[in-house]
Design a protein around this motif. Sequence first.
Motif, PDB file in Angstrom:
ATOM      1  N   GLY A  27      13.320   4.185  -2.030  1.00 20.21           N
ATOM      2  CA  GLY A  27      13.736   3.670  -3.331  1.00 20.21           C
ATOM      3  C   GLY A  27      12.722   3.972  -4.421  1.00 20.21           C
ATOM      4  N   VAL A  28      11.443   3.704  -4.162  1.00 21.93           N
ATOM      5  CA  VAL A  28      10.399   3.985  -5.154  1.00 21.93           C
ATOM      6  C   VAL A  28      10.285   5.495  -5.379  1.00 21.93           C
ATOM      7  N   GLY A  29      10.542   6.241  -4.330  1.00 16.17           N
ATOM      8  CA  GLY A  29      10.471   7.689  -4.442  1.00 16.17           C
ATOM      9  C   GLY A  29      11.515   8.299  -5.358  1.00 16.17           C
ATOM     10  N   ARG A  30      12.564   7.546  -5.682  1.00 13.92           N
ATOM     11  CA  ARG A  30      13.589   8.046  -6.574  1.00 13.92           C
ATOM     12  C   ARG A  30      13.249   7.817  -8.062  1.00 13.92           C
ATOM     13  N   LEU A  31      12.154   7.113  -8.324  1.00 11.21           N
ATOM     14  CA  LEU A  31      11.752   6.928  -9.715  1.00 11.21           C
ATOM     15  C   LEU A  31      11.339   8.262 -10.344  1.00 11.21           C
ATOM     16  N   PRO A  32      11.674   8.469 -11.598  1.00 11.55           N
ATOM     17  CA  PRO A  32      11.265   9.718 -12.257  1.00 11.55           C
ATOM     18  C   PRO A  32       9.748   9.770 -12.431  1.00 11.55           C
ATOM     19  N   LYS A  33       9.169  10.958 -12.260  1.00 15.58           N
ATOM     20  CA  LYS A  33       7.734  11.124 -12.447  1.00 15.58           C
ATOM     21  C   LYS A  33       7.353  10.877 -13.899  1.00 15.58           C
ATOM     22  N   ASN A  34       6.135  10.424 -14.060  1.00 19.36           N
ATOM     23  CA  ASN A  34       5.558  10.276 -15.403  1.00 19.36           C
ATOM     24  C   ASN A  34       4.807  11.561 -15.723  1.00 19.36           C
ATOM     25  N   GLN A  35       5.292  12.285 -16.718  1.00 19.75           N
ATOM     26  CA  GLN A  35       4.705  13.578 -17.056  1.00 19.75           C
ATOM     27  C   GLN A  35       3.539  13.491 -18.023  1.00 19.75           C
ATOM     28  N   LYS A  82       3.369   9.732  -8.373  1.00 15.66           N
ATOM     29  CA  LYS A  82       4.281  10.015  -9.474  1.00 15.66           C
ATOM     30  C   LYS A  82       3.656   9.773 -10.846  1.00 15.66           C
ATOM     31  N   GLY A  83       2.404   9.304 -10.868  1.00 14.65           N
ATOM     32  CA  GLY A  83       1.728   9.052 -12.131  1.00 14.65           C
ATOM     33  C   GLY A  83       2.253   7.824 -12.857  1.00 14.65           C
ATOM     34  N   ILE A  84       2.850   6.891 -12.125  1.00 12.81           N
ATOM     35  CA  ILE A  84       3.437   5.690 -12.740  1.00 12.81           C
ATOM     36  C   ILE A  84       2.415   4.558 -12.689  1.00 12.81           C
ATOM     37  N   PRO A  85       1.998   4.027 -13.835  1.00 18.09           N
ATOM     38  CA  PRO A  85       1.026   2.922 -13.834  1.00 18.09           C
ATOM     39  C   PRO A  85       1.627   1.668 -13.191  1.00 18.09           C
ATOM     40  N   TYR A  86       0.775   0.880 -12.546  1.00 20.30           N
ATOM     41  CA  TYR A  86       1.233  -0.374 -11.926  1.00 20.30           C
ATOM     42  C   TYR A  86       0.063  -1.333 -11.836  1.00 20.30           C
ATOM     43  N   LEU A  87       0.397  -2.599 -11.671  1.00 22.64           N
ATOM     44  CA  LEU A  87      -0.630  -3.621 -11.471  1.00 22.64           C
ATOM     45  C   LEU A  87      -0.876  -3.751  -9.982  1.00 22.64           C
ATOM     46  N   SER A  88      -2.108  -3.600  -9.567  1.00 19.48           N
ATOM     47  CA  SER A  88      -2.442  -3.707  -8.152  1.00 19.48           C
ATOM     48  C   SER A  88      -2.261  -5.157  -7.697  1.00 19.48           C
ATOM     49  N   ALA A  89      -1.288  -5.381  -6.831  1.00 17.94           N
ATOM     50  CA  ALA A  89      -0.919  -6.751  -6.444  1.00 17.94           C
ATOM     51  C   ALA A  89      -1.976  -7.361  -5.527  1.00 17.94           C
ATOM     52  N   GLN A  90      -2.464  -8.520  -5.940  1.00 20.65           N
ATOM     53  CA  GLN A  90      -3.404  -9.270  -5.104  1.00 20.65           C
ATOM     54  C   GLN A  90      -2.711 -10.365  -4.302  1.00 20.65           C
ATOM     55  N   GLY A  91      -1.419 -10.592  -4.584  1.00 27.48           N
ATOM     56  CA  GLY A  91      -0.699 -11.639  -3.878  1.00 27.48           C
ATOM     57  C   GLY A  91       0.793 -11.474  -4.036  1.00 27.48           C
ATOM     58  N   ALA A  92       1.542 -12.428  -3.427  1.00 31.87           N
ATOM     59  CA  ALA A  92       3.002 -12.421  -3.411  1.00 31.87           C
ATOM     60  C   ALA A  92       3.509 -11.160  -2.716  1.00 31.87           C
ATOM     61  N   ASP A 127       0.826  -1.207   0.000  1.00 27.86           N
ATOM     62  CA  ASP A 127       0.000   0.000   0.000  1.00 27.86           C
ATOM     63  C   ASP A 127       0.866   1.266   0.000  1.00 27.86           C
ATOM     64  N   ALA A 128       1.964   1.235   0.757  1.00 28.29           N
ATOM     65  CA  ALA A 128       2.835   2.410   0.833  1.00 28.29           C
ATOM     66  C   ALA A 128       3.515   2.667  -0.507  1.00 28.29           C
ATOM     67  N   ALA A 129       4.036   1.610  -1.140  1.00 28.98           N
ATOM     68  CA  ALA A 129       4.700   1.778  -2.436  1.00 28.98           C
ATOM     69  C   ALA A 129       3.702   2.168  -3.518  1.00 28.98           C
ATOM     70  N   SER A 130       2.500   1.617  -3.467  1.00 31.54           N
ATOM     71  CA  SER A 130       1.467   1.965  -4.446  1.00 31.54           C
ATOM     72  C   SER A 130       1.124   3.450  -4.366  1.00 31.54           C
ATOM     73  N   ALA A 131       1.075   3.982  -3.154  1.00 30.58           N
ATOM     74  CA  ALA A 131       0.757   5.404  -2.984  1.00 30.58           C
ATOM     75  C   ALA A 131       1.836   6.281  -3.615  1.00 30.58           C
ATOM     76  N   VAL A 132       3.098   5.872  -3.483  1.00 27.19           N
ATOM     77  CA  VAL A 132       4.186   6.642  -4.088  1.00 27.19           C
ATOM     78  C   VAL A 132       4.073   6.600  -5.612  1.00 27.19           C
TER      79      VAL A 132
END
Length: 390
Positions: A381-389, A313-323, A304-309
Motif C-alpha cells: 500500500g505505501v509502495g503505491r504512493l507517488p514519489k516525491n520528485q 520515495k523521498g516522502i517526509p514523515y514523522l518518525s513514530a515513537q509510539g502508537a 520500520d518497513a513502512a518508513s524504509a519505503v
Amino acid sequence: MASMPELAAHARDVPVNQIREITEAAWHTPGAIVLSIGEPGFALPRHILEAGMACLDRDETNYTPNAGIPALREAFATRFRERAGLNTSLGAERVYVVDGAQQGLHFAMSLLLSPGDEILIPNPGYPTFAMTSRLLNAVPVGYPLYPEHDFQPRIQDIEALITDRTRVLILNSPSNPLGAVLGADLTRQLVDLARKRDLWIISDECYEAFTYDVPHVSPARFDSDVPGEARVFTSLTLSKTYGLTGLRIGALVCPPGLEQKMNNVMEAIVSCVASPSQYAALAALTGPQDYVRHAHEHYRANRDAASAVLEAKGIPYLSAQGAFYLWANVSHVSDGDVRSWARRFLADSGVALAPGTAFGSIGEGWVRIALCGTRNDLVEGVGRLPKNQD
C-alpha cells in the motif's frame, strides 16, 4: 402533515468523521488495502475469549456495580500504577470501568464542561476530542502541533490560548494520529501549567503499551494525591493493547475525592458495562501477556518497513515513537486538499489512507498510515504512493 422537529444545534453541527468516511468507502472497494483505520488484526488469545464465554455460561448477566466488578477495577489500578510509575497509593476506588475509551472521554467531559466552556485539544488530534465536546455544548480550541517542532506542544502556544472560559486541557501520548510521545520534562511542564491556570487535564493514554525506545510518561505521575488539588483524569482502554475493539472496555481513572460524583454520572450515561466484556478484560489484564509482546514487535517492525519505503520515495514523515501509525507528508501530490486526494488515491490505487484534515487544520497535506495490518499489505500500500520528485 407537520414536519419532524429539528435536532438540537449541537447535534446537527457534528462534522463527518473523515476516517470513517474513507474507510467505509474502502470497505466498498473490492481488493482495497485498508491502511486508514487502527484495527489490530491478531486473533484474540483463547483465555480471554473463554473468560467472556464462561461469564455467559454461568448466566452472570445481571447489572454490575456502576464502577465495574471489583477484581477488574483492581487489575486496572495495578497495571496503571506499574505502567505510569506512580509512587502513590492509587487504588481501585478511583478506577471506573467504561464502555471503551470513547465513552470514558465523554464521561470525563460530562463531569468537567458546562455549556460555553472551552477545552484545549491538540491540532492535529483525534477527531472525537472536538466532536464530543461540541455535543456537550462546549467549545473546542485547538492548540497547534507544528511540523517544525516535531509536532510537540509548546507551553507558550497553549498558554496564549487560555481564557477565563478555559476549563480542560486534553493531552494524548502516544499520539493518534502522530505517533509522537511526550517526554517527562514536557509532561511535567504541562501539568504545572494546568495547576498554575487552574485547568483540569484529561490524558488519553490509549496507546500506552506501544512506545519504541522511549518510555511512556503519564501526566498522573506529576499530579497531586490531595483531594481538591489533583486535576488529572486518565483514559485507558484495552481496545488497542489487547485487540478488544469490539468488546468496548476501558477505564477512567479519576482524581481523589470525586468517587460519588463519578457514580452518579456513570449511572446517567451507561449504568454499567456488559459483564462478559468485564470478565474478558480481567483475563486479559491478569493472564499471559504474550499478545501484547507480539503486537509490540509487529507494530515496530511494520513501522520500520513502512518508513524504509517512504524514505526510498523521498516522502517526509514523522518518525513514530509510539502508537501504531505513521504520519506522512503527501503535499507534493495532494494540491492543498488532502481529503479529496485521499478519495482519488483510493479510487485510482486501491489504497485507503486517513487524510490529515480528519485530525485538524494542521493536518492539511499529511496522511495517517495505520501499521497494524499485515506486512505485505502495508508495504504494498505505501509502495503505491507517488514519489516525491523535489
